[in-house]
Design a protein around this motif. Sequence first.
Motif, mmCIF file in Angstrom:
data_model
loop_
_atom_site.group_PDB
_atom_site.id
_atom_site.type_symbol
_atom_site.label_atom_id
_atom_site.label_comp_id
_atom_site.label_asym_id
_atom_site.label_seq_id
_atom_site.Cartn_x
_atom_site.Cartn_y
_atom_site.Cartn_z
ATOM 1 N N ALA A 1 15.611 -3.175 1.413
ATOM 2 C CA ALA A 1 16.571 -3.025 0.318
ATOM 3 C C ALA A 1 15.922 -2.301 -0.853
ATOM 4 O O ALA A 1 14.879 -2.686 -1.340
ATOM 5 C CB ALA A 1 17.055 -4.400 -0.127
ATOM 6 N N GLY A 2 16.572 -1.224 -1.288
ATOM 7 C CA GLY A 2 16.064 -0.472 -2.418
ATOM 8 C C GLY A 2 14.996 0.538 -2.065
ATOM 9 O O GLY A 2 14.544 1.283 -2.907
ATOM 10 N N LEU A 3 14.563 0.560 -0.800
ATOM 11 C CA LEU A 3 13.490 1.464 -0.412
ATOM 12 C C LEU A 3 13.944 2.310 0.766
ATOM 13 O O LEU A 3 13.701 1.992 1.914
ATOM 14 C CB LEU A 3 12.238 0.664 -0.018
ATOM 15 C CG LEU A 3 11.673 -0.275 -1.088
ATOM 16 C CD1 LEU A 3 10.497 -1.035 -0.536
ATOM 17 C CD2 LEU A 3 11.267 0.510 -2.316
ATOM 18 N N ALA A 4 14.641 3.410 0.491
ATOM 19 C CA ALA A 4 15.135 4.274 1.555
ATOM 20 C C ALA A 4 14.072 5.276 1.946
ATOM 21 O O ALA A 4 13.194 5.605 1.164
ATOM 22 C CB ALA A 4 16.397 5.005 1.084
ATOM 23 N N ALA A 5 14.144 5.773 3.187
ATOM 24 C CA ALA A 5 13.151 6.720 3.672
ATOM 25 C C ALA A 5 13.289 8.048 2.937
ATOM 26 O O ALA A 5 14.378 8.566 2.766
ATOM 27 C CB ALA A 5 13.327 6.941 5.168
ATOM 28 N N VAL B 1 0.438 0.075 1.963
ATOM 29 C CA VAL B 1 0.371 -0.058 3.419
ATOM 30 C C VAL B 1 1.569 -0.809 3.996
ATOM 31 O O VAL B 1 1.683 -0.944 5.210
ATOM 32 C CB VAL B 1 -0.930 -0.757 3.861
ATOM 33 C CG1 VAL B 1 -2.140 0.028 3.399
ATOM 34 C CG2 VAL B 1 -0.986 -2.204 3.361
ATOM 35 N N SER B 2 2.444 -1.306 3.140
ATOM 36 C CA SER B 2 3.618 -2.031 3.631
ATOM 37 C C SER B 2 4.686 -2.052 2.558
ATOM 38 O O SER B 2 4.418 -1.800 1.370
ATOM 39 C CB SER B 2 3.256 -3.477 4.015
ATOM 40 O OG SER B 2 2.900 -4.229 2.859
ATOM 41 N N GLU B 3 5.910 -2.380 2.965
ATOM 42 C CA GLU B 3 6.999 -2.522 2.012
ATOM 43 C C GLU B 3 6.741 -3.689 1.065
ATOM 44 O O GLU B 3 7.137 -3.661 -0.102
ATOM 45 C CB GLU B 3 8.332 -2.708 2.751
ATOM 46 C CG GLU B 3 8.870 -1.437 3.393
ATOM 47 C CD GLU B 3 8.198 -1.109 4.720
ATOM 48 O OE1 GLU B 3 7.325 -1.897 5.164
ATOM 49 O OE2 GLU B 3 8.539 -0.068 5.310
ATOM 50 N N SER B 4 6.058 -4.728 1.552
ATOM 51 C CA SER B 4 5.722 -5.858 0.683
ATOM 52 C C SER B 4 4.806 -5.425 -0.447
ATOM 53 O O SER B 4 4.991 -5.811 -1.608
ATOM 54 C CB SER B 4 5.044 -6.970 1.501
ATOM 55 O OG SER B 4 5.943 -7.581 2.386
ATOM 56 N N ILE C 1 5.809 5.602 -5.330
ATOM 57 C CA ILE C 1 5.206 4.815 -4.258
ATOM 58 C C ILE C 1 5.547 5.425 -2.904
ATOM 59 O O ILE C 1 6.693 5.776 -2.646
ATOM 60 C CB ILE C 1 5.693 3.353 -4.313
ATOM 61 C CG1 ILE C 1 5.356 2.718 -5.670
ATOM 62 C CG2 ILE C 1 5.050 2.540 -3.181
ATOM 63 C CD1 ILE C 1 5.991 1.360 -5.878
ATOM 64 N N ARG C 2 4.551 5.521 -2.043
ATOM 65 C CA ARG C 2 4.734 5.981 -0.677
ATOM 66 C C ARG C 2 4.138 4.939 0.270
ATOM 67 O O ARG C 2 3.022 4.468 0.032
ATOM 68 C CB ARG C 2 4.049 7.333 -0.447
ATOM 69 C CG ARG C 2 4.517 8.429 -1.410
ATOM 70 C CD ARG C 2 5.955 8.834 -1.119
ATOM 71 N NE ARG C 2 6.402 9.903 -2.020
ATOM 72 C CZ ARG C 2 7.064 9.692 -3.138
ATOM 73 N NH1 ARG C 2 7.347 8.448 -3.545
ATOM 74 N NH2 ARG C 2 7.450 10.726 -3.882
ATOM 75 N N VAL C 3 4.863 4.591 1.319
ATOM 76 C CA VAL C 3 4.399 3.590 2.276
ATOM 77 C C VAL C 3 3.902 4.278 3.540
ATOM 78 O O VAL C 3 4.624 5.065 4.155
ATOM 79 C CB VAL C 3 5.517 2.582 2.628
ATOM 80 C CG1 VAL C 3 5.051 1.621 3.724
ATOM 81 C CG2 VAL C 3 5.931 1.794 1.385
ATOM 82 N N VAL C 4 2.670 3.994 3.912
ATOM 83 C CA VAL C 4 2.081 4.476 5.157
ATOM 84 C C VAL C 4 1.490 3.277 5.882
ATOM 85 O O VAL C 4 0.555 2.652 5.392
ATOM 86 C CB VAL C 4 0.984 5.533 4.907
ATOM 87 C CG1 VAL C 4 0.341 5.961 6.225
ATOM 88 C CG2 VAL C 4 1.563 6.744 4.184
ATOM 89 N N HIS C 5 2.058 2.936 7.032
ATOM 90 C CA HIS C 5 1.615 1.749 7.758
ATOM 91 C C HIS C 5 0.283 1.956 8.466
ATOM 92 O O HIS C 5 -0.079 3.077 8.820
ATOM 93 C CB HIS C 5 2.656 1.334 8.808
ATOM 94 C CG HIS C 5 3.963 0.924 8.221
ATOM 95 N ND1 HIS C 5 5.116 1.647 8.412
ATOM 96 C CD2 HIS C 5 4.307 -0.125 7.429
ATOM 97 C CE1 HIS C 5 6.119 1.052 7.784
ATOM 98 N NE2 HIS C 5 5.647 -0.012 7.173
ATOM 99 N N ASN C 6 -0.423 0.865 8.695
ATOM 100 C CA ASN C 6 -1.619 0.876 9.523
ATOM 101 C C ASN C 6 -1.258 1.239 10.958
ATOM 102 O O ASN C 6 -0.153 0.953 11.430
ATOM 103 C CB ASN C 6 -2.283 -0.505 9.534
ATOM 104 C CG ASN C 6 -3.070 -0.781 8.279
ATOM 105 O OD1 ASN C 6 -4.279 -0.599 8.240
ATOM 106 N ND2 ASN C 6 -2.389 -1.243 7.237
ATOM 107 N N GLY C 7 -2.193 1.831 11.660
ATOM 108 C CA GLY C 7 -2.026 2.071 13.085
ATOM 109 C C GLY C 7 -2.730 0.993 13.902
ATOM 110 O O GLY C 7 -3.218 0.000 13.368
ATOM 111 N N VAL C 8 -2.774 1.214 15.198
ATOM 112 C CA VAL C 8 -3.481 0.296 16.087
ATOM 113 C C VAL C 8 -4.034 1.102 17.250
ATOM 114 O O VAL C 8 -3.426 2.081 17.688
ATOM 115 C CB VAL C 8 -2.545 -0.840 16.581
ATOM 116 C CG1 VAL C 8 -1.431 -0.300 17.471
ATOM 117 C CG2 VAL C 8 -3.322 -1.936 17.283
#
Length: 389
Positions: free
Chosen positions: A18-22, A175-178, A193-200
């Motif tokens: 919510a509030g954070l569109a791509a 690293v997360s929306e949180s 703010i830009r969100v980039v998730h961790n990989g695995v």
Amino acid sequence: MSQHAPVLAAAPHITETAGLAALSPPRTARAPRRIVFLARRDLANSAAGGSELLVDRIAEGLAAAGHGVSLVCGGPAAQDRSYRVVSAGGDAGHFLRARRTFTRRIGETDLLVEVCNGMPYLAPLWHRGPTLCLVNHVHTDLWDMRYPAPAAALGRRLEHWALARAHRGNLVMAVSESTASALTRIGVPEDRIRVVHNGVEEPGPLVPKATEPLFLAMGRLVEYKRVDLLLRLWERVRPVTGGRLVIVGDGPERQRLQAQAGPGVVFVGRVSEQEKHQLLCRAWLLLHPSAVEGWGLVVTEAAIRGTPAVGFDIPGLRDSVQDGVTGVLARGESAFVSAWCTLALSDGKRGRMGGAAADRAAGFTWRHTVDQFRAVAAEAYARHSEVRV
């Protein structure tokens, strides 16, 4: 919904918060060629964790793509990387020496990435070139866990001022929306703010699950990971499930935790990658009682091997765990115990969650993380050029 928003990693299972569109950064922007990371530790440090692994994987990916990459850090500095690592001094003292080390041993760069994990470097006050701030999680509550009240209050104010004010005008990568939400709460504008998730990592051939109950906790043994709480809960779980609780990792809390541990608990310390792989494969459940996380990298490391997680309903884990699908997020100690016992006693439910966890984790790759970082880096570089014009 806001007009401006962070970048979300483009995996098929990610939905808008919510509030954070791509919003993708400009693909026409030129990526900076010389990139310097400023971080507390190198991956070679015995206290290294998820933040250090993230920086290492991004730096390795950038170097493979032809970028010139350096890391300025505190403590031990490995020399066998595909990128340059320079130590600025000890764990605490290097914060004071970071600027001088950067000036004398690095010099010119196209982009400086300040990794702000609590204590900031205040890079914008002494570096006038393009700068990007990378944040795993805002340490607001952690200050009170580690320091007496006056020091905690000072550290908290300094962290918040650095992120919201010193870096004003710069992009902030979460690293997360949180973490993105936590940044907005302390005054960082959402459009920066830009969100980039961790990989695995792709795990390779899997090892069969243990025939007897095997529960795993993995991470640095520090206060906020709350392994002491896990040991207390184990005393309620053990009579129901039996089996072993294996604690992987080291840290300042280890001696105290070992003295507190009851029957069935095994501390194995730091392990090799092969041992880590085998334990993550063989474990029935990953237990993650942490109080604060930015993402919880070990959750996806377990998930890609078909091991679901049980954790508390906290920021960060809400991003890496799909509650009721790839694991369980408990809202209290009794709920944690209940989820632990229920999944341990139900092979079918545990297996379905493990399968769903593996499917979801497959969408998070380090290659995608590096690609997203390059896009954000290009945008940060372009924004600085536009301001100068």
